[in-house]
Design a protein around this motif. Structure first.
Motif, PDB file in Angstrom:
ATOM      1  N   LYS A  33      48.144 -25.953  67.926  1.00  0.00           N
ATOM      2  CA  LYS A  33      47.491 -24.994  67.888  1.00  0.00           C
ATOM      3  C   LYS A  33      47.404 -23.610  68.650  1.00  0.00           C
ATOM      4  O   LYS A  33      47.672 -22.428  67.968  1.00  0.00           O
ATOM      5  N   GLN A  34      47.939 -23.841  69.568  1.00  0.00           N
ATOM      6  CA  GLN A  34      48.633 -22.688  70.252  1.00  0.00           C
ATOM      7  C   GLN A  34      49.657 -22.606  70.587  1.00  0.00           C
ATOM      8  O   GLN A  34      50.787 -22.907  70.023  1.00  0.00           O
ATOM      9  N   ASP A  35      49.605 -20.682  69.805  1.00  0.00           N
ATOM     10  CA  ASP A  35      51.144 -20.356  70.524  1.00  0.00           C
ATOM     11  C   ASP A  35      51.958 -21.275  71.376  1.00  0.00           C
ATOM     12  O   ASP A  35      51.607 -20.173  72.662  1.00  0.00           O
ATOM     13  N   GLY A  36      53.508 -21.767  71.390  1.00  0.00           N
ATOM     14  CA  GLY A  36      54.264 -22.010  71.748  1.00  0.00           C
ATOM     15  C   GLY A  36      54.160 -23.890  72.595  1.00  0.00           C
ATOM     16  O   GLY A  36      55.122 -23.910  73.312  1.00  0.00           O
ATOM     17  N   TYR A  37      53.294 -23.884  71.555  1.00  0.00           N
ATOM     18  CA  TYR A  37      53.123 -25.586  71.754  1.00  0.00           C
ATOM     19  C   TYR A  37      54.207 -26.056  71.392  1.00  0.00           C
ATOM     20  O   TYR A  37      54.896 -25.951  69.939  1.00  0.00           O
ATOM     21  N   TRP A  94      56.193 -26.847  76.050  1.00  0.00           N
ATOM     22  CA  TRP A  94      56.105 -25.618  75.998  1.00  0.00           C
ATOM     23  C   TRP A  94      56.791 -25.195  75.745  1.00  0.00           C
ATOM     24  O   TRP A  94      58.520 -24.597  76.417  1.00  0.00           O
ATOM     25  N   ARG A  95      56.965 -23.805  74.534  1.00  0.00           N
ATOM     26  CA  ARG A  95      57.899 -22.660  74.719  1.00  0.00           C
ATOM     27  C   ARG A  95      58.298 -22.619  76.078  1.00  0.00           C
ATOM     28  O   ARG A  95      59.448 -21.604  76.757  1.00  0.00           O
ATOM     29  N   ALA A 133      53.131 -19.570  77.566  1.00  0.00           N
ATOM     30  CA  ALA A 133      52.405 -20.177  76.401  1.00  0.00           C
ATOM     31  C   ALA A 133      51.391 -21.318  77.611  1.00  0.00           C
ATOM     32  O   ALA A 133      50.386 -21.513  76.415  1.00  0.00           O
ATOM     33  N   ASN A 183      48.511 -19.341  78.716  1.00  0.00           N
ATOM     34  CA  ASN A 183      47.414 -19.143  78.037  1.00  0.00           C
ATOM     35  C   ASN A 183      46.554 -20.874  77.615  1.00  0.00           C
ATOM     36  O   ASN A 183      45.148 -20.358  77.113  1.00  0.00           O
ATOM     37  N   TRP A 184      47.270 -21.252  77.283  1.00  0.00           N
ATOM     38  CA  TRP A 184      46.389 -22.406  77.205  1.00  0.00           C
ATOM     39  C   TRP A 184      45.944 -23.360  78.665  1.00  0.00           C
ATOM     40  O   TRP A 184      44.437 -23.577  78.146  1.00  0.00           O
TER      41      TRP A 184
END
Length: 109
Positions: free
Chosen positions: A41-45, A64-65, A69, A72-73
């Motif tokens: 659900k994390q942005d960039g996963y 990851w992007r 990202a 943040n994770w």
């Protein structure tokens, strides 16, 4: 688990090699499943692949992007709690490596 579909490079791979302690699960499997669900659900996963052998040695690669990202994770409070439990209870040893994927190819692409 299957081969994770990823976009065209570049993207980042976080490689987590680990040796489990010889203990009962003590919540390991549930926590691992929760972390995969949360990470997704994390942005960039972008995806994840994970294997473990009969000796307890495992490798998990998450994709990851970009570096932001991953940062943040790593800062996610639930992820930090799982990491703390891993150091205290589940892992005898581990190593995390972060790499930029510059090229990928394979059968079935």
């Amino acid at each position: 688990m299957s081969i994770s579909p990823t976009p065209r490079p570049p993207y980042i791979a976080v490689i987590f090699s680990n040796q489990r302690e010889e203990v009962d699960e003590k919540g390991y499997a549930q926590t691992a499943d929760e972390m995969v669900a949360l990470a997704s659900k994390q942005d960039g996963y972008l995806g994840i692949e994970s294997v473990r052998d009969e000796t307890g040695f495992g490798i998990t690669v998450s994709y990851w992007r970009d570096e932001d990202a991953i940062k943040n994770w790593k800062a996610n409070a639930d992820h930090q709690a799982a990491q703390k439990a891993g150091r205290k209870t589940w892992y005898r040893a581990y190593k995390t490596r972060i790499s930029t994927v510059t090229r990928d190819y394979g059968l079935g692409d």
